[in-house]
Design an enzyme around this catalytic site. Structure first.
Site: not given
Ligand code: GLN
Length: 304
Positions: A60, A63, A188, A240, A258
């Site tokens: 993430s 992002k 993505y 988050y 994650v």
């Molecule tokens: N690639 C992961 C997903 O879309 C990224 C999520 C994350 O790092 N929280 O589920």
């Protein structure tokens, strides 16, 4: 500074035993839960400790990269016509958005649905070019021309990422994705699968801390007002539904992934890259947050 990093890392090592390595993307489940690293990039030089050079996938933390390039391409105002900046208080992969009309102001760019939408705002003739531009931009802001996709993690997420697929089609249904959903999701997934280390994250953090100016070249890579905008979004939503708590205990803009990474920046002072893959229930690195809490307290980093 070096002494502080060494001590904090050793003190926080025990937290790697708490939390769980993400396994909903099967390939991530192979991550070494004992790994722990930290890297601080400052104007006075770089300092690091532990497994700072162990590679992991950015997840993430892609992002804010989508957001940076989308804002570069379209300007802040146009991006804000597509996504909002209010914290959602929902998990990163939430799908309970009001139907049939998805409210744009509820779509935050630091959770999956908003990030997929913002990825689509990066200007390109097609999704192949979109990915090439994003990879090129990421190599530039990390100062690492060798960044590549981890093919195993990419394949694993592409195979199992059906919830993200559902989010993509929800966006498409509301007219927020132009063109192929599958092709955009490939961009993505590939961006989430970029292999980085703590230094790469610290370099992104340092760029944001310096309000868009590259330390080495002095070049203004992103305009100051855009860096301020990104930092504000990170501060309110980068961790988050743990962002409020993080603001009170650490108090600096940051983004988690994650894969176990956290990219943080203390405006005017330093960029920080963290790695420790055991995560709390919200998807944030347990030992990573502990290290940032300690560092913030000892060095008075909180912007508040
Ligand atoms: N690639 C992961 C997903 O879309 C990224 C999520 C994350 O790092 N929280 O589920």
């Amino acid at each position: 500074m070096q002494e502080i990093l060494n001590r904090i890392l050793e003190d926080c090592r025990r937290y790697t035993l708490e939390g769980e390595v993400a396994s909903y993307i099967p390939e991530l489940g192979k991550g070494n839960r004992e790994a722990i690293g930290i890297y601080a990039a400052t104007d006075e030089g770089d300092f690091f400790a532990g497994d700072w050079d162990e590679p992991f996938t950015i997840q993430s933390i892609a992002k804010p990269i989508f957001l940076m390039l989308a804002v570069r391409d379209n300007g802040i105002d146009v991006v804000k016509q597509h996504v909002g900046v209010e914290a959602t208080g929902k998990p990163f992969n939430a799908i309970d958005y009001a139907e049939p009309l998805l409210l744009r102001e509820h779509i935050n760019p630091m959770v999956n649905i908003g990030a997929i939408a913002v990825c689509g705002l990066v200007k390109a003739a097609d999704n192949r070019e979109r990915f090439a531009r994003l990879l090129d931009f990421t190599r530039r802001i990390t100062g690492n021309p060798d960044l590549e996709v981890d093919q195993e993690v990419y394949d694993s997420e592409k195979k199992t990422g059906n919830k993200n697929r559902a989010l993509g089609y929800l966006l498409k249904n509301s007219g927020m994705i132009y063109g192929s959903v599958e092709d955009l999701l490939d961009v993505y997934f590939a961006m989430c699968s970029l292999k980085v280390n703590c230094r790469d994250l610290a370099r992104i953090g340092l760029l944001l801390a310096a309000h868009g100016t590259d330390r080495e070249t002095g070049e203004q890579i992103i305009p100051r007002e855009e860096a301020v905008f990104i930092n504000a979004v990170l501060m309110t939503s980068g961790m988050y539904d743990g962002s409020g708590e993080f603001a009170t205990t650490v108090g600096i803009p940051a983004k988690s992934g994650v894969g176990g990474g956290i990219m943080a920046d203390c405006p005017g002072r330093m960029g920080i890259g963290i790695f420790s893959p055991a995560l709390d229930k919200k998807g944030n690195s347990v030992a990573g947050i502990k290290m940032l809490e300690r560092l913030s307290r000892e060095m008075q980093l909180s912007i508040f």
